[in-house]
Design a protein around this motif. Structure first.
Motif, PDB file in Angstrom:
ATOM      1  N   GLU A 171       3.379   2.760  -9.846  1.00 29.55           N
ATOM      2  CA  GLU A 171       3.731   3.557  -8.664  1.00 29.55           C
ATOM      3  C   GLU A 171       2.554   3.732  -7.709  1.00 29.55           C
ATOM      4  N   TYR A 172       1.329   3.621  -8.234  1.00 33.87           N
ATOM      5  CA  TYR A 172       0.141   3.886  -7.433  1.00 33.87           C
ATOM      6  C   TYR A 172      -1.050   3.222  -8.119  1.00 33.87           C
ATOM      7  N   ALA A 173      -2.002   2.733  -7.326  1.00 38.86           N
ATOM      8  CA  ALA A 173      -3.224   2.135  -7.869  1.00 38.86           C
ATOM      9  C   ALA A 173      -4.408   2.597  -7.042  1.00 38.86           C
ATOM     10  N   SER A 174      -5.524   2.842  -7.726  1.00 46.71           N
ATOM     11  CA  SER A 174      -6.735   3.288  -7.052  1.00 46.71           C
ATOM     12  C   SER A 174      -7.957   2.921  -7.882  1.00 46.71           C
ATOM     13  N   ALA A 175      -9.078   2.763  -7.208  1.00 45.02           N
ATOM     14  CA  ALA A 175     -10.353   2.579  -7.908  1.00 45.02           C
ATOM     15  C   ALA A 175     -10.868   3.916  -8.437  1.00 45.02           C
ATOM     16  N   SER A 176     -10.260   5.001  -7.986  1.00 47.38           N
ATOM     17  CA  SER A 176     -10.677   6.342  -8.394  1.00 47.38           C
ATOM     18  C   SER A 176      -9.690   6.935  -9.404  1.00 47.38           C
ATOM     19  N   LYS A 177     -10.217   7.281 -10.568  1.00 47.29           N
ATOM     20  CA  LYS A 177      -9.378   7.921 -11.578  1.00 47.29           C
ATOM     21  C   LYS A 177      -8.848   9.252 -11.057  1.00 47.29           C
ATOM     22  N   GLY A 216       2.033  -1.924 -24.370  1.00 44.42           N
ATOM     23  CA  GLY A 216       2.780  -3.159 -24.539  1.00 44.42           C
ATOM     24  C   GLY A 216       3.514  -3.617 -23.284  1.00 44.42           C
ATOM     25  N   ASN A 217       3.675  -2.733 -22.310  1.00 35.12           N
ATOM     26  CA  ASN A 217       4.291  -3.132 -21.042  1.00 35.12           C
ATOM     27  C   ASN A 217       3.356  -4.065 -20.294  1.00 35.12           C
ATOM     28  N   GLU A 218       3.929  -4.830 -19.392  1.00 40.25           N
ATOM     29  CA  GLU A 218       3.140  -5.717 -18.560  1.00 40.25           C
ATOM     30  C   GLU A 218       3.379  -5.378 -17.104  1.00 40.25           C
ATOM     31  N   VAL A 219       2.357  -5.590 -16.297  1.00 37.29           N
ATOM     32  CA  VAL A 219       2.469  -5.357 -14.857  1.00 37.29           C
ATOM     33  C   VAL A 219       1.844  -6.548 -14.134  1.00 37.29           C
ATOM     34  N   GLU A 220       2.515  -6.982 -13.095  1.00 38.94           N
ATOM     35  CA  GLU A 220       2.030  -8.110 -12.305  1.00 38.94           C
ATOM     36  C   GLU A 220       0.837  -7.668 -11.451  1.00 38.94           C
ATOM     37  N   VAL A 221      -0.184  -8.494 -11.395  1.00 37.43           N
ATOM     38  CA  VAL A 221      -1.354  -8.201 -10.568  1.00 37.43           C
ATOM     39  C   VAL A 221      -0.928  -8.056  -9.107  1.00 37.43           C
ATOM     40  N   SER A 222       0.030  -8.858  -8.662  1.00 38.93           N
ATOM     41  CA  SER A 222       0.501  -8.769  -7.269  1.00 38.93           C
ATOM     42  C   SER A 222       1.087  -7.390  -6.987  1.00 38.93           C
ATOM     43  N   ASP A 223       1.783  -6.790  -7.975  1.00 41.56           N
ATOM     44  CA  ASP A 223       2.332  -5.429  -7.802  1.00 41.56           C
ATOM     45  C   ASP A 223       1.204  -4.406  -7.685  1.00 41.56           C
ATOM     46  N   ILE A 224       0.178  -4.583  -8.500  1.00 44.68           N
ATOM     47  CA  ILE A 224      -0.964  -3.660  -8.444  1.00 44.68           C
ATOM     48  C   ILE A 224      -1.645  -3.745  -7.081  1.00 44.68           C
ATOM     49  N   LEU A 225      -1.863  -4.974  -6.616  1.00 41.97           N
ATOM     50  CA  LEU A 225      -2.536  -5.164  -5.332  1.00 41.97           C
ATOM     51  C   LEU A 225      -1.710  -4.572  -4.192  1.00 41.97           C
ATOM     52  N   GLU A 226      -0.412  -4.677  -4.278  1.00 42.84           N
ATOM     53  CA  GLU A 226       0.464  -4.084  -3.246  1.00 42.84           C
ATOM     54  C   GLU A 226       0.327  -2.569  -3.226  1.00 42.84           C
ATOM     55  N   LYS A 285      -5.986   2.861 -17.255  1.00 43.16           N
ATOM     56  CA  LYS A 285      -7.156   2.136 -16.760  1.00 43.16           C
ATOM     57  C   LYS A 285      -6.961   0.647 -17.052  1.00 43.16           C
ATOM     58  N   VAL A 286      -7.172  -0.192 -16.024  1.00 46.30           N
ATOM     59  CA  VAL A 286      -7.052  -1.640 -16.212  1.00 46.30           C
ATOM     60  C   VAL A 286      -8.281  -2.342 -15.665  1.00 46.30           C
ATOM     61  N   ASP A 287      -8.606  -3.450 -16.287  1.00 45.81           N
ATOM     62  CA  ASP A 287      -9.723  -4.281 -15.861  1.00 45.81           C
ATOM     63  C   ASP A 287      -9.159  -5.489 -15.123  1.00 45.81           C
ATOM     64  N   MET A 288      -9.495  -5.597 -13.854  1.00 44.57           N
ATOM     65  CA  MET A 288      -8.971  -6.677 -13.011  1.00 44.57           C
ATOM     66  C   MET A 288      -9.916  -7.882 -12.955  1.00 44.57           C
ATOM     67  N   SER A 289     -10.980  -7.867 -13.761  1.00 39.82           N
ATOM     68  CA  SER A 289     -11.940  -8.973 -13.764  1.00 39.82           C
ATOM     69  C   SER A 289     -11.237 -10.290 -14.063  1.00 39.82           C
ATOM     70  N   LYS A 290     -11.576 -11.277 -13.295  1.00 36.87           N
ATOM     71  CA  LYS A 290     -11.091 -12.648 -13.494  1.00 36.87           C
ATOM     72  C   LYS A 290      -9.568 -12.762 -13.399  1.00 36.87           C
ATOM     73  N   LYS A 291      -8.929 -11.813 -12.712  1.00 39.82           N
ATOM     74  CA  LYS A 291      -7.476 -11.870 -12.540  1.00 39.82           C
ATOM     75  C   LYS A 291      -7.151 -12.386 -11.151  1.00 39.82           C
ATOM     76  N   THR A 292      -6.120 -13.178 -11.068  1.00 41.44           N
ATOM     77  CA  THR A 292      -5.639 -13.652  -9.777  1.00 41.44           C
ATOM     78  C   THR A 292      -4.304 -12.970  -9.490  1.00 41.44           C
ATOM     79  N   GLU A 293      -3.823 -13.136  -8.292  1.00 44.39           N
ATOM     80  CA  GLU A 293      -2.577 -12.507  -7.870  1.00 44.39           C
ATOM     81  C   GLU A 293      -1.381 -12.976  -8.705  1.00 44.39           C
ATOM     82  N   ASP A 294      -1.505 -14.128  -9.337  1.00 42.45           N
ATOM     83  CA  ASP A 294      -0.408 -14.683 -10.137  1.00 42.45           C
ATOM     84  C   ASP A 294      -0.435 -14.226 -11.598  1.00 42.45           C
TER      85      ASP A 294
END
Length: 101
Positions: free
Chosen positions: A16-22, A88-98, A71-80
């Motif tokens: 629902e929301y993403a930020s670099a700030s906890k 155990g859930n998964e989230v698309e990097v493109s959704d996070i970036l949006e 908390k997620v680590d986006m290192s070495k992740k691409t939009e795909d």
């Protein structure tokens, strides 16, 4: 991507929301719970709630709205890519970036 560590506000497996700030992610979740509590009070027709009314509405809202900050680590992740969360859930990097925009 400039930030490697992000904090996601997740609700029922959806980002629902993403930020670099906890703190910002936690504030977002808190605002969502406050809004949900107010909606419950409105549904119950309570215009001038007592502390007890607010507590009961918040309890109900907690059942209706299930948020968590992850908390997620986006290192070495691409939009795909997809990120697997601790539950155990998964989230698309493109959704996070949006949500980050």
């Amino acid at each position: 991507m400039t930030e490697n560590i992000l904090y996601l506000a997740m609700r029922d497996g959806e980002c629902e929301y993403a930020s670099a700030s906890k703190m910002k992610a936690e504030n977002f979740v808190e605002q969502q719970y406050e809004q949900a509590t107010n909606e419950v009070l409105n549904e119950w027709g309570i215009d001038d709630p007592s502390v007890e009314d607010i507590d009961e509405a918040a309890f109900q809202a907690g059942y209706d709205e299930n948020y968590e900050v992850v908390k997620v680590d986006m290192s070495k992740k691409t939009e795909d890519d997809t990120i697997e969360l601790p539950d155990g859930n998964e989230v698309e990097v493109s959704d996070i970036l949006e949500k980050l925009k």
